[in-house]
Design a protein around this motif. Structure first.
Motif, PDB file in Angstrom:
ATOM      1  N   UNK A 108       0.866  -1.177   0.000  1.00  0.00           N
ATOM      2  CA  UNK A 108       0.000   0.000   0.000  1.00  0.00           C
ATOM      3  C   UNK A 108       0.905   1.231   0.000  1.00  0.00           C
ATOM      4  N   UNK A 109       0.770   2.050  -1.035  1.00  0.00           N
ATOM      5  CA  UNK A 109       1.597   3.253  -1.113  1.00  0.00           C
ATOM      6  C   UNK A 109       0.866   4.351  -1.855  1.00  0.00           C
ATOM      7  N   UNK A 110       1.455   5.523  -1.813  1.00  0.00           N
ATOM      8  CA  UNK A 110       0.896   6.693  -2.474  1.00  0.00           C
ATOM      9  C   UNK A 110       1.822   7.064  -3.621  1.00  0.00           C
ATOM     10  N   UNK A 111       1.254   7.312  -4.792  1.00  0.00           N
ATOM     11  CA  UNK A 111       2.064   7.706  -5.932  1.00  0.00           C
ATOM     12  C   UNK A 111       2.786   9.019  -5.688  1.00  0.00           C
ATOM     13  N   UNK A 112       3.997   9.134  -6.246  1.00  0.00           N
ATOM     14  CA  UNK A 112       4.772  10.362  -6.113  1.00  0.00           C
ATOM     15  C   UNK A 112       4.277  11.443  -7.059  1.00  0.00           C
TER      16      UNK A 112
END
Length: 142
Positions: A108-112
């Protein structure tokens, strides 16, 4: 509201992974206003990522098996089903199975701001790094 289109399972590329590792995208941004990225990642025994970092950090929630996460200082953390580990923005790390087991986690991550820097891939993890040779073992994650 809508049901998102399904994306087929893919085997991860050998430039970024060693061994057999598959990814099932769950959430993929469709426009600049969306940043959430979620994927189910499955590792066969011995499977592991290359060194990498994430622009905005990453959560990995282990759903089965035993995971290993390594840092540049040689620390290896074992993560068990039901546990979640967080890697801060820009921290080099790797993830893998513990020896001899399959492992699955939700990434689970947030796009840069620049999609090319969301995940920055680096060199492969050596066998010594994976096995923690010469490095005292870390305590298990709480």
């Amino acid at each position: 509201m809508n049901i998102e289109p399904s994306v087929p399972t893919t085997k991860n590329p050998p430039e970024q992974f060693a061994g057999d590792v598959w990814v099932d995208p769950i959430v993929v941004p469709h426009d600049a206003d969306q940043r959430a990225v979620v994927a189910r990642v499955r590792f066969a025994p011995g499977g592991r990522t290359a060194w990498h970092s994430h622009a905005r950090g990453q959560y990995c929630h282990v759903t089965s098996g035993v995971a290993r996460f390594g840092t540049r200082d040689g620390r290896i953390v074992e993560v068990h089903p039901g546990q979640t580990i967080y890697t801060p923005p820009g921290e080099d790390h790797w993830h893998a199975t513990a020896p001899g087991v399959f492992m699955e986690h939700l990434a689970i991550l947030e796009g840069g701001d620049d999609p090319r820097t969301t995940t920055v891939w680096k060199e492969h993890v050596t066998d010594d790094e994976y096995e923690g040779r010469g490095i005292p073992p870390a305590a298990p994650a709480a």
